[in-house]
Motif scaffolding. Structure first.
Motif, PDB file in Angstrom:
ATOM      1  N   VAL A  39       0.863  -1.178   0.000  1.00 30.01           N
ATOM      2  CA  VAL A  39       0.000   0.000   0.000  1.00 30.01           C
ATOM      3  C   VAL A  39       0.904   1.233   0.000  1.00 30.01           C
ATOM      4  O   VAL A  39       2.086   1.139   0.322  1.00 30.01           O
ATOM      5  CB  VAL A  39      -0.960   0.003   1.210  1.00 30.01           C
ATOM      6  N   PRO A  40       0.365   2.405  -0.363  1.00 35.87           N
ATOM      7  CA  PRO A  40       1.200   3.603  -0.371  1.00 35.87           C
ATOM      8  C   PRO A  40       1.845   3.847   0.996  1.00 35.87           C
ATOM      9  O   PRO A  40       1.251   3.565   2.034  1.00 35.87           O
ATOM     10  CB  PRO A  40       0.213   4.717  -0.718  1.00 35.87           C
ATOM     11  N   GLY A  41       3.053   4.357   0.954  1.00 34.90           N
ATOM     12  CA  GLY A  41       3.802   4.611   2.178  1.00 34.90           C
ATOM     13  C   GLY A  41       5.157   3.952   2.079  1.00 34.90           C
ATOM     14  O   GLY A  41       5.587   3.539   0.999  1.00 34.90           O
ATOM     15  N   PRO A  42       5.832   3.809   3.211  1.00 39.90           N
ATOM     16  CA  PRO A  42       7.164   3.200   3.167  1.00 39.90           C
ATOM     17  C   PRO A  42       7.092   1.757   2.670  1.00 39.90           C
ATOM     18  O   PRO A  42       6.151   1.033   2.986  1.00 39.90           O
ATOM     19  CB  PRO A  42       7.650   3.258   4.622  1.00 39.90           C
ATOM     20  N   ALA A  43       8.096   1.362   1.894  1.00 41.57           N
ATOM     21  CA  ALA A  43       8.134  -0.001   1.355  1.00 41.57           C
ATOM     22  C   ALA A  43       8.639  -1.000   2.389  1.00 41.57           C
ATOM     23  O   ALA A  43       8.323  -2.182   2.325  1.00 41.57           O
ATOM     24  CB  ALA A  43       9.029  -0.048   0.120  1.00 41.57           C
ATOM     25  N   GLU A  44       9.446  -0.511   3.335  1.00 40.82           N
ATOM     26  CA  GLU A  44       9.960  -1.389   4.377  1.00 40.82           C
ATOM     27  C   GLU A  44      10.167  -0.581   5.644  1.00 40.82           C
ATOM     28  O   GLU A  44      10.096   0.644   5.641  1.00 40.82           O
ATOM     29  CB  GLU A  44      11.257  -2.084   3.956  1.00 40.82           C
ATOM     30  N   GLY A  49       3.149  -0.991   4.906  1.00 40.62           N
ATOM     31  CA  GLY A  49       1.869  -1.683   4.911  1.00 40.62           C
ATOM     32  C   GLY A  49       1.694  -2.539   3.681  1.00 40.62           C
ATOM     33  O   GLY A  49       2.234  -2.249   2.614  1.00 40.62           O
ATOM     34  N   PHE A  50       0.929  -3.604   3.843  1.00 43.68           N
ATOM     35  CA  PHE A  50       0.634  -4.496   2.730  1.00 43.68           C
ATOM     36  C   PHE A  50      -0.651  -5.241   3.045  1.00 43.68           C
ATOM     37  O   PHE A  50      -1.111  -5.270   4.185  1.00 43.68           O
ATOM     38  CB  PHE A  50       1.792  -5.456   2.450  1.00 43.68           C
ATOM     39  N   ASP A  63      -6.318  -9.360   4.263  1.00 46.13           N
ATOM     40  CA  ASP A  63      -5.636  -9.380   5.554  1.00 46.13           C
ATOM     41  C   ASP A  63      -4.645  -8.216   5.551  1.00 46.13           C
ATOM     42  O   ASP A  63      -3.466  -8.399   5.260  1.00 46.13           O
ATOM     43  CB  ASP A  63      -4.932 -10.730   5.728  1.00 46.13           C
ATOM     44  N   PRO A  64      -5.112  -6.975   5.853  1.00 47.25           N
ATOM     45  CA  PRO A  64      -4.201  -5.828   5.863  1.00 47.25           C
ATOM     46  C   PRO A  64      -3.280  -5.857   7.081  1.00 47.25           C
ATOM     47  O   PRO A  64      -3.710  -6.214   8.189  1.00 47.25           O
ATOM     48  CB  PRO A  64      -5.139  -4.622   5.904  1.00 47.25           C
ATOM     49  N   MET A  65      -2.012  -5.494   6.852  1.00 50.40           N
ATOM     50  CA  MET A  65      -1.009  -5.527   7.920  1.00 50.40           C
ATOM     51  C   MET A  65      -0.136  -4.284   7.850  1.00 50.40           C
ATOM     52  O   MET A  65       0.133  -3.763   6.770  1.00 50.40           O
ATOM     53  CB  MET A  65      -0.135  -6.770   7.774  1.00 50.40           C
ATOM     54  N   THR A  66       0.335  -3.862   9.015  1.00 46.50           N
ATOM     55  CA  THR A  66       1.254  -2.732   9.132  1.00 46.50           C
ATOM     56  C   THR A  66       2.421  -3.158  10.008  1.00 46.50           C
ATOM     57  O   THR A  66       2.227  -3.754  11.075  1.00 46.50           O
ATOM     58  CB  THR A  66       0.559  -1.512   9.769  1.00 46.50           C
ATOM     59  N   VAL A  67       3.636  -2.854   9.571  1.00 40.19           N
ATOM     60  CA  VAL A  67       4.830  -3.195  10.336  1.00 40.19           C
ATOM     61  C   VAL A  67       4.903  -2.285  11.565  1.00 40.19           C
ATOM     62  O   VAL A  67       4.896  -1.060  11.438  1.00 40.19           O
ATOM     63  CB  VAL A  67       6.103  -3.047   9.473  1.00 40.19           C
ATOM     64  N   VAL A  68       4.979  -2.909  12.748  1.00 37.79           N
ATOM     65  CA  VAL A  68       5.034  -2.162  14.010  1.00 37.79           C
ATOM     66  C   VAL A  68       6.358  -2.364  14.749  1.00 37.79           C
ATOM     67  O   VAL A  68       6.624  -1.671  15.743  1.00 37.79           O
ATOM     68  CB  VAL A  68       3.836  -2.500  14.925  1.00 37.79           C
ATOM     69  N   ALA A  69       7.178  -3.300  14.313  1.00 34.56           N
ATOM     70  CA  ALA A  69       8.528  -3.488  14.862  1.00 34.56           C
ATOM     71  C   ALA A  69       9.421  -3.970  13.731  1.00 34.56           C
ATOM     72  O   ALA A  69       9.003  -4.797  12.911  1.00 34.56           O
ATOM     73  CB  ALA A  69       8.521  -4.494  16.002  1.00 34.56           C
ATOM     74  N   TRP A  70      10.648  -3.454  13.686  1.00 37.18           N
ATOM     75  CA  TRP A  70      11.539  -3.739  12.557  1.00 37.18           C
ATOM     76  C   TRP A  70      12.979  -3.682  13.035  1.00 37.18           C
ATOM     77  O   TRP A  70      13.451  -2.633  13.466  1.00 37.18           O
ATOM     78  CB  TRP A  70      11.310  -2.701  11.474  1.00 37.18           C
ATOM     79  N   GLN A  71      13.645  -4.815  12.990  1.00 36.16           N
ATOM     80  CA  GLN A  71      15.063  -4.872  13.337  1.00 36.16           C
ATOM     81  C   GLN A  71      15.721  -5.931  12.468  1.00 36.16           C
ATOM     82  O   GLN A  71      15.637  -7.124  12.758  1.00 36.16           O
ATOM     83  CB  GLN A  71      15.231  -5.235  14.817  1.00 36.16           C
TER      84      GLN A  71
END
Length: 157
Positions: A39-44, A49-50, A63-71
């Motif tokens: 979806v529009p916004g950051p790719a990673e 979001g995807f 099943d929409p999802m948004t990344v909430v933690a990234w390491q």
């Protein structure tokens, strides 16, 4: 709630496996009956979001999802800090959280751990069918991670 954990060792470096896992549209290559779009916004990274669309015809759901933690993993050597990504699921059908971790192992290998803690609407369905949904999720994601491992091992090896 339906919870499950799946573990898969991969004969490829942690960085290569991480890069494959966070290429969101590629998940459709391994997960049956699933197409993933960003979806529009950051790719990673945080806020990416995807949407995974799973099913066939009128039985499909988003099943929409948004990344909430990234390491990302700190390296490919055993003892390097593992990578971890967590998503919040905010769909009409599936709600909850999922995460995966990629841990470097000796010999250029890594371990992927995938965890889901979800509720399926109608919520009463999850309350009564939670154990069956957990088993189905575990079996489905085990097959998906095996397919991912075969794919990344072919390209990284």
């Amino acid at each position: 709630m339906a919870q499950f954990t799946v573990v898969q060792e991969v004969q490829a470096p942690a960085g290569a496996v991480w890069a494959t896992l966070v290429d969101w549209p590629r998940h459709g290559d391994w997960a049956p009956l699933t197409v993933v779009r960003t979806v529009p916004g950051p790719a990673e990274g945080l806020g990416a979001g995807f949407v995974a669309r799973t099913g066939v015809g009128p039985l499909a759901f988003d099943d929409p999802m948004t990344v909430v933690a990234w390491q990302p993993p700190a390296g490919d050597e055993a003892g390097d800090r593992p990578g971890r990504c967590e998503v919040a699921k905010s769909g009409r059908v599936v709600h909850g959280r999922a995460w995966f971790a990629v841990t470097p192992l000796p010999g250029g290998r890594c371990r992927v751990v995938w965890f889901e803690d979800v509720t399926v609407s109608p919520r009463a369905l999850t309350r009564w069918a939670g154990p069956v949904l957990s088993l189905a999720g575990r079996l489905g994601f085990a097959a998906t991670l095996r397919a991912l491992a075969r794919d990344v091992e072919r390209t990284a090896g």
